[in-house]
Motif scaffolding. Structure first.
Motif, short mmCIF file in Angstrom:
data_model
loop_
_atom_site.label_atom_id
_atom_site.label_comp_id
_atom_site.label_asym_id
_atom_site.label_seq_id
_atom_site.Cartn_x
_atom_site.Cartn_y
_atom_site.Cartn_z
N ALA A 37 0.82 -1.21 0.00
CA ALA A 37 0.00 0.00 0.00
C ALA A 37 0.85 1.26 0.00
O ALA A 37 0.39 2.32 -0.42
CB ALA A 37 -0.93 0.00 1.21
N ARG A 38 2.07 1.15 0.47
CA ARG A 38 2.93 2.35 0.51
C ARG A 38 3.62 2.61 -0.83
O ARG A 38 4.41 3.53 -0.94
CB ARG A 38 3.97 2.20 1.63
N GLN A 39 3.33 1.78 -1.82
CA GLN A 39 3.88 1.97 -3.15
C GLN A 39 2.75 2.42 -4.09
O GLN A 39 1.70 1.80 -4.12
CB GLN A 39 4.48 0.67 -3.69
N LEU A 40 2.97 3.48 -4.81
CA LEU A 40 1.99 3.98 -5.77
C LEU A 40 2.69 4.18 -7.11
O LEU A 40 3.71 4.85 -7.18
CB LEU A 40 1.38 5.30 -5.29
N VAL A 41 2.13 3.57 -8.15
CA VAL A 41 2.73 3.71 -9.48
C VAL A 41 1.74 4.40 -10.40
O VAL A 41 0.58 4.04 -10.43
CB VAL A 41 3.14 2.35 -10.06
N ILE A 42 2.20 5.36 -11.15
CA ILE A 42 1.33 6.18 -11.99
C ILE A 42 1.74 5.98 -13.44
O ILE A 42 2.89 6.19 -13.79
CB ILE A 42 1.45 7.66 -11.61
N GLY A 43 0.81 5.58 -14.26
CA GLY A 43 1.09 5.43 -15.67
C GLY A 43 0.52 6.59 -16.45
O GLY A 43 -0.63 6.95 -16.28
N ALA A 44 1.32 7.22 -17.28
CA ALA A 44 0.90 8.40 -18.03
C ALA A 44 0.93 8.13 -19.52
O ALA A 44 1.65 7.27 -19.99
CB ALA A 44 1.80 9.58 -17.67
N THR A 45 0.15 8.90 -20.27
CA THR A 45 0.06 8.67 -21.71
C THR A 45 1.26 9.23 -22.47
O THR A 45 1.53 8.80 -23.57
CB THR A 45 -1.21 9.31 -22.29
N ALA A 46 1.95 10.20 -21.90
CA ALA A 46 3.06 10.84 -22.62
C ALA A 46 4.25 10.96 -21.69
O ALA A 46 4.16 11.59 -20.64
CB ALA A 46 2.65 12.21 -23.13
N ALA A 47 5.38 10.39 -22.09
CA ALA A 47 6.58 10.44 -21.27
C ALA A 47 7.30 11.77 -21.46
O ALA A 47 7.20 12.40 -22.50
CB ALA A 47 7.52 9.30 -21.66
N PRO A 48 8.04 12.21 -20.45
CA PRO A 48 8.83 13.43 -20.62
C PRO A 48 10.01 13.19 -21.55
O PRO A 48 10.49 12.06 -21.69
CB PRO A 48 9.31 13.74 -19.19
N ALA A 49 10.46 14.25 -22.19
CA ALA A 49 11.66 14.17 -23.02
C ALA A 49 12.89 14.60 -22.24
O ALA A 49 14.02 14.32 -22.62
CB ALA A 49 11.50 15.07 -24.25
N ALA A 50 12.67 15.29 -21.13
CA ALA A 50 13.72 15.75 -20.22
C ALA A 50 13.02 16.09 -18.92
O ALA A 50 11.81 15.85 -18.78
CB ALA A 50 14.48 16.94 -20.79
N LEU A 51 13.73 16.65 -17.94
CA LEU A 51 13.12 16.82 -16.63
C LEU A 51 13.06 18.26 -16.14
O LEU A 51 12.43 18.52 -15.12
CB LEU A 51 13.86 15.97 -15.59
N ASP A 52 13.70 19.19 -16.81
CA ASP A 52 13.67 20.58 -16.35
C ASP A 52 12.43 21.26 -16.93
O ASP A 52 12.37 21.55 -18.12
CB ASP A 52 14.94 21.31 -16.81
N THR A 390 0.75 10.41 -38.29
CA THR A 390 0.85 10.24 -36.84
C THR A 390 2.30 10.34 -36.40
O THR A 390 3.16 9.64 -36.92
CB THR A 390 0.25 8.89 -36.41
N LEU A 391 2.55 11.22 -35.44
CA LEU A 391 3.91 11.50 -34.98
C LEU A 391 4.09 11.05 -33.55
O LEU A 391 3.19 11.19 -32.72
CB LEU A 391 4.19 13.02 -35.07
N ASP A 392 5.28 10.53 -33.25
CA ASP A 392 5.59 10.17 -31.86
C ASP A 392 5.52 11.41 -30.98
O ASP A 392 6.00 12.49 -31.35
CB ASP A 392 7.00 9.58 -31.77
N PHE A 393 4.91 11.22 -29.81
CA PHE A 393 4.77 12.32 -28.86
C PHE A 393 5.55 11.98 -27.58
O PHE A 393 5.51 10.85 -27.12
CB PHE A 393 3.28 12.52 -28.51
N PRO A 394 6.29 12.95 -27.01
CA PRO A 394 6.26 14.36 -27.37
C PRO A 394 7.29 14.79 -28.41
O PRO A 394 7.09 15.79 -29.09
CB PRO A 394 6.55 15.04 -26.04
N ALA A 395 8.41 14.08 -28.50
CA ALA A 395 9.58 14.62 -29.20
C ALA A 395 9.28 15.04 -30.64
O ALA A 395 9.51 16.18 -31.03
CB ALA A 395 10.72 13.61 -29.15
N ARG A 396 8.76 14.09 -31.46
CA ARG A 396 8.63 14.41 -32.89
C ARG A 396 7.49 15.38 -33.15
O ARG A 396 7.60 16.27 -34.00
CB ARG A 396 8.44 13.12 -33.71
#
Length: 507
Positions: A37-52, A390-396
């Motif tokens: 229960a102390r673990q939570l995993v979140i799945g998102a539709t679009a991954a980040p290309a970087a973190l800043d 159809t283009l890959d998201f987010p990068a392309r």
């Protein structure tokens, strides 16, 4: 359909949980259950290309990091209100030009470094002066003239002119307070003051956060949060059904919601987002310089049927770039009722009776590809041939559409708050330029605060009447929770998937 709304206003994200390493457990399995229960995993539709988030666009970054890892002086709460965070209080001068913030005395960065007035000054001045910072963020805080550390716990921000949206934007990505000594590491190692700290991420892999054990405020109940990125809605739903997921946030395939009706296993939230799904037009293309062509496209598309096809009817028809939780929202969805005969007549009047051809370049996101199929069929009926790419998201997608403007039409959900203002920037990828609209946006932002709502409504009407795009609908926030999970916001009122109040009855 009825949607419960917060009082104010995301490419959608999806949350999921995976089995964590098991603790040694008693005969009744209690220790194991608590550890999981102390673990939570979140799945998102679009991954980040970087973190800043200050130098990279894309909703995935603030979705995971804003309020969870990074904090701001004030934040947007689940009701859409601006409330204290790193600042315990603030005062606005009568002329709207000066904001004075009193800092939370306990606040500190996760490393233990002091979060004082000098740190706030460094972050805000970076937005003003660092050329690597996104132009959008610079614009959002653009009225900021100076930042002064009056003393260790007091920050004074001076604006060059009144900006009725300044505090709102300071409560989101533009106002993040970064650890000053780690500004050169933000793309790989986010450094903030929130209840979670960054653990790991690399391209193609999950993004993992862990509990900030020295957090200055109310601690999170979760030891780790993992964001996993899904492009296949069926796989995501199957994982939830099999018990591998804790939460699906903003269900990618609303048509599948019936499989989560068992209330002993799931809770379903039906809220709204700031995400306006827009059929964007590139106004650099000659055909789109003619309002008759733009209006023909609006008349040719049955948005009610599109919403039913793409999102099983979940969401809100809008008609302009205003989400239902914005203070100036009004229903403009009837500006162009479905009328293919009028669409054909307008095209003929514009000299295109023999037809038009456009390239529709969309991200590989479920709602966008589904909407593209529907729209292609509808436009064909009025003589417009559409080639879908159809283009890959987010990068392309970002590179081809947003950066290079290499497209005729596109479909995307714009998730930033109050993003109608972007239509006043002719350099933005739509390249729309309307003097009356620009004037109203400027007056709403810099004029008397009590006139803002009406000016914004007028601007929204201009955008709708001018058929600047086809504003399809505002995304619903369909959240499927494991039945023991609570504290996940029903409405997405900011750029953040705010997990600071998330909890579980199994902990």
């Amino acid at each position: 359909m009825n949607i419960r709304l917060g009082r104010r206003p995301f490419l959608g994200a999806v949350m999921a949980g995976v089995a964590a390493p098991l603790a040694a457990c008693s005969d009744d399995g209690t220790a194991e259950t608590q550890e999981q229960a102390r673990q939570l995993v979140i799945g998102a539709t679009a991954a980040p290309a970087a973190l800043d988030p200050s130098t990279n666009s894309g909703a995935a970054i603030p979705q995971a990091l804003l309020y969870n890892v990074y904090e701001t002086l004030v934040k947007i709460d689940s009701n859409g209100d601006v409330v204290p965070l790193l600042a315990t209080e603030w005062n606005e001068s009568e002329d709207g030009l000066t904001y004075t913030f009193t800092l939370q005395p306990k606040a500190a960065f996760s490393s233990g470094a002091a979060l004082d007035a000098d740190a706030v000054k460094t972050s805000l001045e970076r937005i003003m002066h660092d050329e690597s910072v996104l132009a959008t963020l610079k614009s959002q805080l653009g009225a900021m003239e100076s930042v002064t550390a009056q003393d260790a716990s007091t920050v004074v921000v001076r604006l060059s002119q009144r900006d009725n949206n300044w505090l709102y934007h300071a409560a989101q990505t533009a106002g993040i307070i970064y650890e000053p000594d780690k500004l050169d590491q933000l793309n790989t190692a986010p450094a903030g003051s929130g209840p979670f700290v960054f653990d790991s991420w690399s391209e193609g892999n999950p993004l993992v956060l862990r509990k900030n054990t020295s957090y200055w405020g109310t601690p999170t109940v979760f030891d780790t949060v993992t964001f996993k990125y899904f492009t296949d809605a069926t796989a995501e739903n199957s994982a939830m059904s099999s018990g591998d997921l804790d939460v699906i946030s903003n269900l990618q395939a609303p048509q599948s919601i019936s499989q989560f009706q068992d209330t002993s296993r799931y809770t379903i939230l039906d809220g709204t987002t700031m995400g306006e799904v827009v059929l964007g037009l590139n106004h650099q293309r000659e055909a789109f310089s003619d309002v008759r062509v733009r209006r023909a496209i609006n008349y040719a598309i049955n948005r009610s049927d599109l919403l039913q096809t793409v999102a099983a009817g979940y969401g809100t028809l809008i008609g302009s770039m205003v989400a239902p939780t914005d203070p100036w929202y009004e229903d403009l969805s009837g500006t162009y009722d479905y009328d293919p005969d009028t669409a054909r007549r307008l095209l003929a009047e514009a000299g295109h009776g023999d037809g038009l051809e456009f390239a529709l370049r969309v991200p590989n996101l479920p709602y966008a590809t589904s909407a593209a199929t529907f729209i292609t069929s509808q436009l064909a009926q009025v003589g417009i041939t559409v080639a879908v790419d159809t283009l890959d998201f987010p990068a392309r997608w970002i590179d081809e559409v947003m950066t290079k403007s290499n497209y005729d039409m596109t479909i995307i959900s714009h998730t930033e708050g109050r993003d109608i203002e972007k239509w006043a920037n002719p350099d933005y990828y739509w390249h729309y330029d309307n003097a009356e609209f620009n004037r109203l946006i400027a007056e709403a932002r810099t004029g008397p605060a009590d006139e803002q709502v009406e000016k914004m409504r007028q601007a929204a009407r201009v955008l709708a009447d001018d058929a600047a795009a086809d504003f399809l609908y505002s995304m619903a926030n369909l959240v499927v929770l494991r039945s023991d999970i609570s504290g996940v916001p029903e409405n997405l009122t900011s750029e953040s998937l705010d997990l600071t109040a998330a909890s579980s009855t199994n902990i």
